[in-house]
Design an enzyme around this catalytic site. Structure first.
Site, mmCIF file in Angstrom:
data_model
loop_
_atom_site.group_PDB
_atom_site.id
_atom_site.type_symbol
_atom_site.label_atom_id
_atom_site.label_comp_id
_atom_site.label_asym_id
_atom_site.label_seq_id
_atom_site.Cartn_x
_atom_site.Cartn_y
_atom_site.Cartn_z
ATOM 1 N N LYS A 89 0.994 4.280 -2.647
ATOM 2 C CA LYS A 89 0.602 5.627 -2.210
ATOM 3 C C LYS A 89 1.786 6.602 -2.231
ATOM 4 O O LYS A 89 1.607 7.809 -2.413
ATOM 5 C CB LYS A 89 -0.018 5.565 -0.805
ATOM 6 C CG LYS A 89 -1.331 4.755 -0.726
ATOM 7 C CD LYS A 89 -2.402 5.276 -1.652
ATOM 8 C CE LYS A 89 -3.791 4.748 -1.309
ATOM 9 N NZ LYS A 89 -4.796 5.122 -2.312
ATOM 10 N N TYR A 95 0.831 -1.209 0.000
ATOM 11 C CA TYR A 95 0.000 0.000 0.000
ATOM 12 C C TYR A 95 0.869 1.265 0.000
ATOM 13 O O TYR A 95 0.623 2.211 -0.746
ATOM 14 C CB TYR A 95 -0.891 -0.048 1.239
ATOM 15 C CG TYR A 95 -1.977 0.993 1.335
ATOM 16 C CD1 TYR A 95 -3.091 0.953 0.511
ATOM 17 C CD2 TYR A 95 -1.920 1.998 2.307
ATOM 18 C CE1 TYR A 95 -4.116 1.896 0.629
ATOM 19 C CE2 TYR A 95 -2.934 2.930 2.449
ATOM 20 C CZ TYR A 95 -4.030 2.873 1.606
ATOM 21 O OH TYR A 95 -5.045 3.794 1.747
HETATM 22 P P1 NAD Z 1 -13.796 2.137 0.613
HETATM 23 O O1 NAD Z 1 -13.377 0.719 0.536
HETATM 24 O O2 NAD Z 1 -14.853 2.533 1.567
HETATM 25 O O3 NAD Z 1 -14.200 2.669 -0.841
HETATM 26 C C1 NAD Z 1 -13.399 2.418 -1.965
HETATM 27 C C2 NAD Z 1 -14.286 2.122 -3.159
HETATM 28 O O4 NAD Z 1 -13.440 1.845 -4.289
HETATM 29 C C3 NAD Z 1 -15.160 0.874 -2.965
HETATM 30 O O5 NAD Z 1 -16.536 1.184 -3.170
HETATM 31 C C4 NAD Z 1 -14.620 -0.112 -4.002
HETATM 32 O O6 NAD Z 1 -15.638 -0.961 -4.535
HETATM 33 C C5 NAD Z 1 -14.041 0.814 -5.049
HETATM 34 N N1 NAD Z 1 -13.039 0.147 -5.895
HETATM 35 C C6 NAD Z 1 -12.074 -0.719 -5.498
HETATM 36 N N2 NAD Z 1 -11.394 -1.153 -6.549
HETATM 37 C C7 NAD Z 1 -11.894 -0.545 -7.640
HETATM 38 C C8 NAD Z 1 -11.585 -0.584 -9.023
HETATM 39 N N3 NAD Z 1 -10.616 -1.355 -9.486
HETATM 40 N N4 NAD Z 1 -12.309 0.175 -9.876
HETATM 41 C C9 NAD Z 1 -13.320 0.948 -9.413
HETATM 42 N N5 NAD Z 1 -13.665 1.015 -8.108
HETATM 43 C C10 NAD Z 1 -12.957 0.284 -7.230
HETATM 44 O O7 NAD Z 1 -12.439 2.956 0.907
HETATM 45 P P2 NAD Z 1 -12.173 4.456 1.421
HETATM 46 O O8 NAD Z 1 -11.653 4.353 2.798
HETATM 47 O O9 NAD Z 1 -13.312 5.334 1.121
HETATM 48 O O10 NAD Z 1 -10.908 4.814 0.512
HETATM 49 C C11 NAD Z 1 -10.969 5.713 -0.583
HETATM 50 C C12 NAD Z 1 -9.537 6.086 -0.943
HETATM 51 O O11 NAD Z 1 -8.912 6.737 0.160
HETATM 52 C C13 NAD Z 1 -8.647 4.882 -1.268
HETATM 53 O O12 NAD Z 1 -7.756 5.224 -2.300
HETATM 54 C C14 NAD Z 1 -7.899 4.654 0.032
HETATM 55 O O13 NAD Z 1 -6.693 3.981 -0.155
HETATM 56 C C15 NAD Z 1 -7.700 6.084 0.484
HETATM 57 N N6 NAD Z 1 -7.404 6.248 1.911
HETATM 58 C C16 NAD Z 1 -8.322 5.916 2.856
HETATM 59 C C17 NAD Z 1 -8.017 6.096 4.203
HETATM 60 C C18 NAD Z 1 -8.990 5.783 5.313
HETATM 61 O O14 NAD Z 1 -8.632 5.979 6.482
HETATM 62 N N7 NAD Z 1 -10.178 5.276 5.029
HETATM 63 C C19 NAD Z 1 -6.771 6.602 4.568
HETATM 64 C C20 NAD Z 1 -5.863 6.921 3.576
HETATM 65 C C21 NAD Z 1 -6.182 6.750 2.236
#
Ligand code: NAD
Length: 269
Positions: A171, A167
């Site tokens: 990132k 990851y």
């Molecule tokens: P989440 O799992 O709630 O939502 C992510 C969505 O992306 C899901 O609905 C999933 O179906 C969709 N997805 C996955 N693979 C896909 C693909 N190949 N094509 C299209 N859609 C796809 O996650 P989140 O926490 O809302 O994360 C959103 C972004 O933020 C991500 O990039 C994650 O890495 C990043 N992020 C999240 C956090 C956190 O604390 N939640 C922290 C840092 C970074």
């Protein structure tokens, strides 16, 4: 007047969490939003939520790891709304494993979903962002308005995080490539930035259960909370607020940066 009236935006991974909150926010600010996700059911719910508020949305189910599907996504936006102005590369996933036991398959999967998705979708957007801007410059000496691309990094890439070699590789690369693209696309009036969310409550950060590949141990959740200066975990709307700034004209002179949105998390500021 919304600050994104007449703008057309794609949000990838908009079926849940941060992507859903961002799609809703951009629609509230006046944009027509293409709601992309690999999961049709949740993406359809996001579209319904936007429409229930009087917003405009288009459902597009696609796996943006696949280049052809990414091209289908940007084409669908332009076919439906006539143009594309904003791309929010939000889709991402985790598959945490300590480094010594991480298979190549797990490494590749997480690199693909976090890094390749943005590469593919952004490249598929070039005819509608770069080429259109280039034509405007040729015809009238400048672009009509700045177009916007946002990527999604993570506080994990700023601090390092045990169990997230895959990851943080993806990132971290996003922070570097955001700078490169900002330099390439700046002359075309395209702003390229990233957000680095801290601990945001979504399914990725829910307490880990035995039957899920996602989530993190409860002990780590509690530890994260102790490190956050503002004293609470983040919610998806905290990131949506920053996305709304980065895709609006308010950020027209901001490019090539990754904004940590962490509540002042120690080590992640
Ligand atoms: P989440 O799992 O709630 O939502 C992510 C969505 O992306 C899901 O609905 C999933 O179906 C969709 N997805 C996955 N693979 C896909 C693909 N190949 N094509 C299209 N859609 C796809 O996650 P989140 O926490 O809302 O994360 C959103 C972004 O933020 C991500 O990039 C994650 O890495 C990043 N992020 C999240 C956090 C956190 O604390 N939640 C922290 C840092 C970074």
């Amino acid at each position: 007047m919304g600050r994104l009236d007449d703008r057309v935006a794609i949000v990838t991974g908009a079926g849940r969490g941060i992507g859903r909150a961002t799609a809703l926010r951009l629609a509230r600010d006046g944009a027509s939003v293409v709601v992309n996700d690999i999961d049709a059911e949740v993406a359809g719910e996001t579209v319904s939520l936007i429409e229930a508020e009087g917003g405009t949305a288009l459902l597009h189910v696609a796996d943006t790891v696949d280049m052809e599907q990414a091209h289908g996504l940007t084409k669908a936006a332009v076919d439906r709304f006539g143009k594309l102005d904003i791309l929010v590369n939000n889709a991402g996933i985790t598959r945490d494993k300590m480094f010594h036991g991480m298979s190549e398959e797990t490494f590749d999967f997480v690199m693909d979903v976090n890094l390749k998705t943005g590469f593919h979708t952004t490249q598929a957007a070039m005819p509608y962002l770069r080429e259109v801007a280039k034509a405007e410059i040729k015809a009238q000496g400048k672009v009509a308005y700045n177009r916007k691309i946002v990527f999604t990094s993570s506080v994990a890439a700023l601090m390092g995080n045990p169990g997230q070699y895959n990851y943080t590789a993806a990132k971290g690369a996003i922070i570097a490539t955001t700078k490169t693209l900002a330099r390439e696309l700046g002359p075309f009036g395209i702003n390229v930035n990233a957000v680095a969310p801290g601990f945001i409550e979504t399914r990725l950060t829910a307490a880990k259960t035995d039957d899920s590949d996602l989530g993190i141990p409860e002990q780590m959740r509690q530890m994260s909370l102790m490190l956050i200066s503002l004293g609470r975990l983040g919610v998806p709307e905290d990131i949506a607020n920053v996305h709304a700034f980065l895709v609006s004209s308010d950020s027209d002179f901001v490019s090539g940066v990754t904004i940590p949105v962490t509540g002042g998390q120690l080590g992640g500021m």
